[in-house]
Write an enzyme that holds these catalytic residues in place. Structure first.
Site, PDB file in Angstrom:
ATOM      1  N   LYS A 177       0.916  -1.208  -0.190  1.00 52.51           N
ATOM      2  CA  LYS A 177       0.024  -0.040  -0.007  1.00 52.51           C
ATOM      3  C   LYS A 177       0.822   1.147  -0.102  1.00 52.51           C
ATOM      4  CE  LYS A 177      -3.922   2.435   2.666  1.00 52.51           C
ATOM      5  NZ  LYS A 177      -4.728   1.997   3.545  1.00 52.51           N
TER       6      LYS A 177
ATOM      7  N   SER B 119      -9.303   2.229   2.791  1.00 51.37           N
ATOM      8  CA  SER B 119      -8.265   3.077   2.059  1.00 51.37           C
ATOM      9  C   SER B 119      -7.449   2.199   1.322  1.00 51.37           C
ATOM     10  CB  SER B 119      -7.591   3.917   2.870  1.00 51.37           C
ATOM     11  OG  SER B 119      -6.900   3.260   4.047  1.00 51.37           O
TER      12      SER B 119
ATOM     13  N   SER C 211     -10.204  -0.210   7.043  1.00 50.11           N
ATOM     14  CA  SER C 211      -9.400  -0.068   5.488  1.00 50.11           C
ATOM     15  C   SER C 211      -8.819  -1.263   5.047  1.00 50.11           C
ATOM     16  CB  SER C 211      -8.398   0.907   5.571  1.00 50.11           C
ATOM     17  OG  SER C 211      -9.161   2.509   5.810  1.00 50.11           O
TER      18      SER C 211
END
Length: 457
Positions: free
Chosen positions: A79, A148, A172
């Site tokens: 990420k 996210s 997330s």
């Protein structure tokens, strides 16, 4: 949802006998990325040359019978909130365009030490918040992949890689895994060393994967090398994936999202509950015991609580970004800043007290239930066509974290499994255990995934 998840643990036998190689495995991943990335848009940047070099080195180790770990040669996405020495870290934010610190996050370092192949950086929502990036859902490009950890979830759901790192403050990791048909672990708070990402008290590094086995192996290989956050004992559990284990008693966690859950999603969840009972598991609900009712009562307002705590803790970062460039962050992130501006230190203290009460209520359930289950998201991924110029911003464009904020606020481990589909789209079921009982949550989730028939509603 029909795609078979991409897995790695079952490929290593062929690496050992020479029938396959980590380099060939990587090339198949790159081929899938080439075929699907133009629509899914999961990646910010990839380092194909570096990945091929790492895969070749892994191939040699397997050939010599000396792999560094069971995940030696596994291609992974990282990420784009987590630093990588060989790729920029731009956090989905204009203010960080071109940011290239040339250092590895603790978890990324550990993965490299275990022989994993760091393939690229996956899309994050802006600064890990609510403002979406370009990624689409791998099962329906009209829908959000969640956030996210949008790119990590979508890359695994699209079979581009067998696993990817995400992070969670509210929902997330677990919510996008639910929307993209993955398994995922949001570990006990601080169970995996966040490295440079220590600014907020509920941020947690987690794992998206195509299988329980790969999920656990990635998590434990990181923890065995980098440990947990400062002041935390790190992830507990065996060096190999925990065996499936049938729980004796499961509690249902409704949360404040239950009343708004649509009928089809609720029916799918209730079928899972019925299957658990048919398999001999005692299922308890809030009306069955006053301690469960007290816990549910303490969940009221948890979503607002977690938003307020995180908004306050991110306050100075956001303020400084805006001071440097008024347009450095989106209107959504500026709204978070405005909320934090209205808070006082006393407001923050009161939110922390609310969180502590929630944690105590959850800890009190330990003698009563082996784990809690809940939907991993409020239904399947919602449609997302983008904001309309001149109209108010769409609320929660990457979906609602209402079923995820309890585990984030408590700091408890949660595992989601792709056990249900609603209208042909994935909707996960999450298993939440007590703090530091990540292996128990994983064993329960594995038993459910291996034992209960998939549910379609």
């Amino acid at each position: 949802m029909t795609a078979t998840p991409l897995t790695f643990h079952d490929a290593t036998r062929a690496f050992a006998d020479g029938a396959d190689t980590p380099r060939a495995y990587l090339e198949r991943c790159l081929e899938t990325i080439s075929l699907r990335e133009s629509v899914v848009r999961a990646w910010v940047v990839t380092n194909e040359a570096g990945a091929r070099k790492a895969a070749d080195a892994s191939t040699q180790r397997w050939r010599q019978g000396r792999p560094l770990s069971p995940i030696d040669g596994m291609p992974l996405g990282i990420k784009d909130l987590l630093e990588t020495r060989d790729m920029p870290t731009q956090m989905g934010c204009r203010a960080y365009r071109g940011n290239f610190p040339k250092r590895d996050n603790a978890a990324v370092w550990a993965l490299r030490e275990a022989g994993a192949v760091v393939l690229g950086k996956t899309v994050t929502t802006e600064l890990g918040g609510a403002h979406p990036g370009p990624t689409t859902n791998p099962f329906d490009q009209r829908r959000t992949p969640g956030g996210s950890s949008s790119g990590s979830a979508a890359a695994v759901g699209a079979r581009m890689v067998p696993a990817a790192l995400g992070t969670q403050v509210g929902g997330s990791v677990i919510r996008p895994a639910s929307y993209c048909g993955n398994v995922a672990l949001k570990p006990t708070q601080g169970g995996i060393n966040r490295g440079e990402r220590q600014a907020t008290s509920m941020s947690t590094t987690g794992i998206h994967a195509g299988s329980i086995e790969d999920m656990w192996q990635v998590a434990i290989e990181i923890a065995r090398r980098a440990g947990g956050d400062p002041g935390r004992p790190g992830l507990f559990g065996p060096p190999a994936p925990p065996a499936a284990r049938r729980p004796a008693v499961i509690g249902v966690m409704e949360t404040e999202g239950w009343a708004a859950l649509d009928d089809a999603s609720k029916a799918a969840f209730e079928q899972v509950v019925a299957q658990l009972r048919a398999a001999g598991v005692t299922v308890m609900r809030r009306a069955d015991h006053p301690m469960l009712e007290a816990f549910e009562t303490s969940l009221l307002g948890v979503q607002a609580m977690t938003s307020a705590i995180t908004g306050w803790e991110n306050h100075w970062l956001f303020r400084n970004l805006v001071a440097q460039d008024a347009d450095a962050i989106s209107a959504r992130s500026r709204a978070v800043l405005a909320m934090a501006d209205r808070m006082t230190p006393e407001d923050y203290r009161m939110r922390l007290l609310q969180r502590e009460e929630l944690r105590l209520r959850h800890a009190a359930l330990a003698p009563l239930v082996d784990a809690l289950i809940a939907p991993a998201s409020p239904g399947p991924a919602p449609l997302w066509a983008g904001d309309v110029p001149g109209q108010p911003l769409v609320a929660r464009p990457t979906g609602d974290a209402v079923f995820n904020t309890p585990s984030s606020g408590i700091g408890a481990p949660a595992v989601t499994i792709p056990l249900t589909t609603v209208g042909g789209m994935p909707m996960g079921i999450q298993v939440m255990a007590q703090v530091n009982m990540d292996a128990q949550a994983t064993a329960t989730a594995r038993w459910m995934l291996e034992t209960l028939p998939p549910v379609a509603a």
